[in-house]
Design a protein around this motif. Structure first.
Motif: not given
Length: 416
Positions: A28-44
């Motif tokens: 979740t990106i906020g109390c009532n805002t969910w990560a519905s798109t663009n929610f899978f990432h990686y970093a090295t």
């Protein structure tokens, strides 16, 4: 490939490692805002102070969820997303989702044949999972007070699920516990009970495939939820991200003596070392550091954090850098675990226990096979018996009338 980006504030997500990179899923990106798109990432790594440039990955054919349990099979190259809640309106929670790092495809149809326990679909909270041995997964705390721990064997097809704890054995799974696997055993610390979010568990559980659940007599020095556990130099560093205090705390657990050391409180920093309720972290199998991203000081009462921090176990310090130095002494080969309740768990037999229903099915299959062998043997015996009987009868007939053909020929000549 899409451009890298700062993923910003995040909580109720999961962090895993694969090869040399960290992966973040859901949240979740906020109390009532969910990560519905663009929610899978990686970093090295290496990471330095400041923001991390995360690379977005495919989210085709997968649902974003909050509070999932995540685990990676390094050998097969698979990411398992267990449980969690899909926050979309009129949407059901998926239960189990699988990402193949080799093909970069989510939820290949070949995984749809695998049965998923109802708890993982309905409870909307993912369990904490570890590998007891290659292909044998232990799961704890899927938001259930009746059936909250499982074994999953992915070495067989279809995958085999075994329920380990239920209401009959007084083992009540906790949410957001810290779970780690050492020499084929699962060690479970902290977490809170589903029926009371303020009821923090201080009991240490150890699960042995041979002896089941055991409860050592000692308890955690500080109760907590949202724990991450690092392994270093024959010790566990239990990072307690929420102890109802202002900052995160750490306590080391010596695997040679099963004794807790002194609690280490982090120096206060509003965005760095503040408690991180519903934050998440992970450790490379070769690293002396644990990487933690996001979380919140107070869910919905405080902003969700967009910062990350590293706990270095060798120096016992909090840092804002992460290098890629590889180490070899995470757990020494000669480590001997103490006995628990007079049970030797050091050389653990990690055979998968069969459930009663599984044993019944196997017994039925054996009976069918043996019955088939008996019937086929009986048929073969009958055929052989009939053939032998015919041969004997023909032999007897030829023995009783040896001159029959010659007499008939002589009679014919006389008549002529």
């Amino acid at each position: 490939m899409a451009a890298s980006e700062d993923i910003g504030p995040l909580a109720s997500h999961c962090v895993v490692t694969y090869k040399n990179s960290f992966y973040i899923f859901g949240g979740t990106i906020g109390c009532n805002t969910w990560a519905s798109t663009n929610f899978f990432h990686y970093a090295t790594p290496p990471f330095s102070q400041g923001k991390i440039s995360w690379q977005p990955l495919s989210t085709t054919n997968v649902k974003s969820v909050t509070d999932p349990g995540c685990i990676v099979d390094e050998t097969r190259g698979l990411l398992f997303v267990l449980g969690g809640k899909n926050q979309q309106i009129n949407s059901t929670s998926p239960g189990l989702q699988v990402y193949d790092f080799n093909t970069q495809i989510w939820n290949d149809p070949k995984y749809s044949q695998n049965f998923i326990p109802r708890d993982l679909i309905n409870d909307n909270w993912g369990p904490r999972a570890v590998w007891l041995q290659p292909g044998l997964m232990f799961m704890w705390g899927a938001n259930s007070t009746t059936q909250g721990s499982y074994l999953l064997d992915i070495n067989v097809t279809p995958w085999q699920w075994t329920i380990l704890s239920d209401s009959k054995n007084n083992i009540v799974p906790t949410k957001s516990a810290g779970v780690v696997a050492i020499k084929g055993n699962a060690f479970i610390f902290g977490g809170f009970h589903e029926f009371d979010s303020s009821s923090i568990n201080q009991t240490l559980y150890i699960y042995s495939p041979k002896y089941g659940f055991m409860t050592p007599k000692f308890q955690l020095p500080v109760p907590f939820n949202d724990g991450v556990i690092g392994v270093w130099n024959n010790k566990l560093s239990i990072i307690m991200m929420d102890t109802f205090g202002a900052v995160m705390e750490v306590v080391n657990f010596d695997l040679k003596t099963f004794q807790f050391e002194n609690v280490i409180s982090a120096p206060f920093s509003q965005t760095i070392t503040t408690k991180r309720n519903r934050g998440y972290g992970a450790q490379f199998s070769w690293s002396d550091s644990v990487f933690i991203y996001g979380g919140t000081a107070g869910y919905c009462s405080q902003p969700i954090l967009d910062t990350w921090v590293v706990y270095n176990m060798s120096s016992q310090t909090w840092e804002r850098t992460f290098n890629d130095t590889k180490h070899k002494n995470i757990v020494s080969d000669d480590l001997t675990l103490p006995k628990v309740d007079d049970h030797d768990i050091d050389n653990e037999d990690t055979a998968v226990p069969q459930s009663t229903s599984d044993n019944s099915k196997i017994l039925i299959i054996i009976i069918i096979i043996l019955s088939s062998i008996f019937v086929i043997s009986l048929i073969l015996f009958t055929v052989v018996f009939i053939c032998m009987k015919r041969m004997i009868n023909r032999y007897k007939e030829s023995d009783n009338h040896p001159m029959l053909d010659h007499s008939e020929k002589s009679a014919t000549r006389v008549v002529s």
